[in-house]
Design an enzyme around this catalytic site. Structure first.
Site, PDB file in Angstrom:
ATOM      1  N   GLU A 230      20.106 -23.114  23.010  1.00  0.00           N
ATOM      2  CA  GLU A 230      19.687 -23.245  21.611  1.00  0.00           C
ATOM      3  C   GLU A 230      18.229 -22.802  21.569  1.00  0.00           C
ATOM      4  OE1 GLU A 230      18.734 -26.309  17.974  1.00  0.00           O
ATOM      5  OE2 GLU A 230      18.036 -26.593  20.016  1.00  0.00           O
TER       6      GLU A 230
ATOM      7  N   ASP B 221      19.403 -28.071  24.352  1.00  0.00           N
ATOM      8  CA  ASP B 221      18.657 -28.301  23.123  1.00  0.00           C
ATOM      9  C   ASP B 221      17.223 -27.793  23.273  1.00  0.00           C
ATOM     10  OD1 ASP B 221      18.604 -29.722  20.470  1.00  0.00           O
ATOM     11  OD2 ASP B 221      17.024 -30.865  21.476  1.00  0.00           O
TER      12      ASP B 221
END
Length: 567
Positions: free
Chosen positions: A290, A218
């Protein structure tokens, strides 16, 4: 008028079919609280996911990516982690996770878990210790605490804004401020601190030892900040729209985060270290970034041979429903990924963006508003689904790795009329409702048309309400129905695997007009008509798959994609 250049143009050469799995895998994102509820409390959980894994095996995907299920106060739906080695009771137990992993592997599915290293929860033991220890303490060095500006330190240390809206700094009782690029309950870690780096390498090993096949990272581009934390006057957003008609490898489309808090060179040291950790384990474990980074040439740095294995291609997701623009970003993606020997990834939807079945039904088809709510422009649901199916068949025909977001195999649109009083996304509250937020794409899935809660939960309870119209999208209303979205996905995935399209090559076919994207992948011809008018097809084609009805064998309707084989 110039004549059309009909010469084939090789963009990407095919590769071996027996390479690492992550070079060609189709990976299915499960958002745990909205996939399947086994306990009956209305919130999805790990036993619920395990019970539905046969659906994913039948669908034909290769791997499952689980969004966070760690212990968390759920201020940002689990992306505020309080304990990286524990399962939140909301989702089950570590034993439940082990059972899920075992069942997935038995079904031939690999499992990727989410890792959230940019920030922790404010209930993480480290942050609680930092708050208790006070200014100047070793405990505060793990985070980004700073003195304020102004005569009494009453102003934030700099002018940075949170991605969720409002200032990126919060002041504590002793007068210091801490940085949070997201919600105030998600304090950013100090990745210059050796303890932080050591801790996360241990977290990687904890889950690798349990048998996971990889990690989705993330905010992979946000952990290291520019020294001195200088002011910046730009606008920070996770999901900006695309302004340009094309996205070549050294241009920007608006899908990248800019500023001194993102894409700093220091992040690559972290990923080289993590690459070495994964290399100690058998089975081609993978790291997936990401990283909302542009231009694509910058994104390619995350997937160099000694760093991560994949990075999400958000430039593709952000591009409007426009053939020249999509063709440009596809070609640029191969040029940049091939330059570092990495696979290209393709994605159309995830838990942070409006579902593509709704985006493509907007007047500006493919634009990505930060959520859609009552009073906003409502998508044309039929047109959006038609284009979404065409976009998906185009995407699955491309070599590389593809990501599917749960429910898109059912053709689900966003819940675009969700009442504001039911919203839970912190972005909605921090912007005073200016951003509708991401709740619309996170509504629990419909499994059975005639059951309460559409079969999501044994009690019929769902943590967000499902639109009544979703009965038509339920799995049991589509399974076995020729031409349904579910069967279209399942058939395409089976063909993709049988024809080895994931490891294939891409050669443009320039014999069509400007509103068509056409290419050869191995001996499969992919033709996507993004225009409104039908286009003529070559004589003698055998259609293998179609995103929509074909009136005859000689023309391809608008907003339709086919896979075919030449005579």
């Amino acid at each position: 008028m110039t004549s059309l250049d009909t010469r084939p143009a090789l963009v990407h050469a095919p590769s071996a079919t027996d390479g690492e799995w992550w070079r060609h895998a189709v990976i299915y994102q499960v958002y745990p609280r909205s996939f399947a509820d086994g306990s009956g409390d209305g919130i999805g959980d790990l036993p619920g996911i395990t019970s539905r894994l046969p659906h994913l095996a039948e669908l034909g995907v290769d791997a499952v990516w689980l969004s966070p299920f760690y212990r968390s106060p759920q201020a940002d739906a689990g992306y505020d982690v309080a304990d990286y080695r524990a399962v939140d009771p909301l989702f089950g137990t570590l034993d439940d996770f082990d059972a899920l992993l075992l069942r997935a592997h038995d079904l031939g599915l690999r499992v990727i878990v989410d890792l959230v290293p940019n920030h922790t929860s404010d209930e993480h033991v480290w942050f609680e210790a930092a708050m208790a220890a006070g200014p100047g303490s070793a405990e505060r060095e793990r985070y980004l605490f700073r003195e304020g500006r102004g005569p009494a330190g009453e102003l934030p240390p700099n002018n940075w804004q949170s991605i969720f809206g409002g200032p990126a700094w919060t002041r504590v009782a002793d007068g210091q401020w801490y940085l949070h690029l997201f919600d105030s309950r998600q304090p950013d870690l100090n990745w210059e601190h050796p303890e932080v780096r050591s801790e996360f390498e241990d977290v990687l090993r904890f889950w690798l030892d349990r048998g996971v096949d990889g990690f989705r990272i993330d905010v992979a581009h946000g952990m290291v900040k520019e020294p001195g934390l200088p002011d910046w006057d730009g606008h920070v957003s996770m999901i900006e729209g695309s302004d340009d008609a094309a996205s070549p490898e050294d241009a920007v489309s608006g899908a990248g985060n800019q500023g001194p808090m993102f894409d700093q060179d220091g992040v690559h040291e972290i990923y080289r270290a993590w690459n070495r950790v994964l290399a100690q384990y058998a089975g081609d474990r993978a790291l997936v970034a990401e990283a909302w980074v542009e231009p694509l040439s910058r994104l390619a740095r995350y997937v160099r041979p000694d760093e991560m294995q994949q990075a999400f291609n958000f430039a593709f997701l952000a591009t409007l429903w426009d053939a020249p623009a999509l063709r440009s970003v596809i070609e640029a993606s191969y040029v940049t990924a091939d330059s570092v020997g990495a696979p290209t990834t393709w994605v159309l939807s995830n838990h942070d963006v409006v579902r593509h079945a709704s985006r493509l039904g907007l007047a500006e088809a493919g634009s990505r508003p930060n959520g859609i709510g009552h009073g906003d422009e409502q998508p044309d649901e039929e047109l959006g689904l038609r284009r979404a199916r065409a976009a998906t068949l185009l995407m699955l025909g491309l070599p590389g790795s593809a990501y599917l977001y749960q429910g898109e195999e059912l053709g689900l649109p966003d819940h675009t009329a969700l009442p504001d009083q039911l919203r839970q996304d912190p972005a909605f509250f921090r912007t005073g409702g200016a951003e509708r937020g991401r709740d619309g794409c996170r509504v629990p899935l419909p499994w059975a048309a005639d059951e309460a809660g559409f079969g999501f939960s044994p009690t019929g309870v769902t943590w967000l309400p499902q639109p009544a119209s979703w009965a038509a999208y339920a799995l049991d209303a589509q399974r076995g129905v020729a031409g349904s979205t579910y069967e279209t996905y399942r058939g395409a995935l089976a063909l993709r695997r049988a024809e080895h399209l994931g490891t294939g090559g891409l050669t443009w076919d320039n014999a069509f007009g400007d509103e068509v994207i056409a290419f050869e992948n191995r001996d499969v011809l992919v033709v996507a008509n993004l225009g409104a008018d039908p286009v003529e097809l070559p004589v003698g084609l055998t259609v293998l798959a179609s995103s929509g009805d074909l009136p005859d064998a000689t023309t391809l309707p608008g907003d339709t994609t086919i896979w075919a084989r030449r005579a």
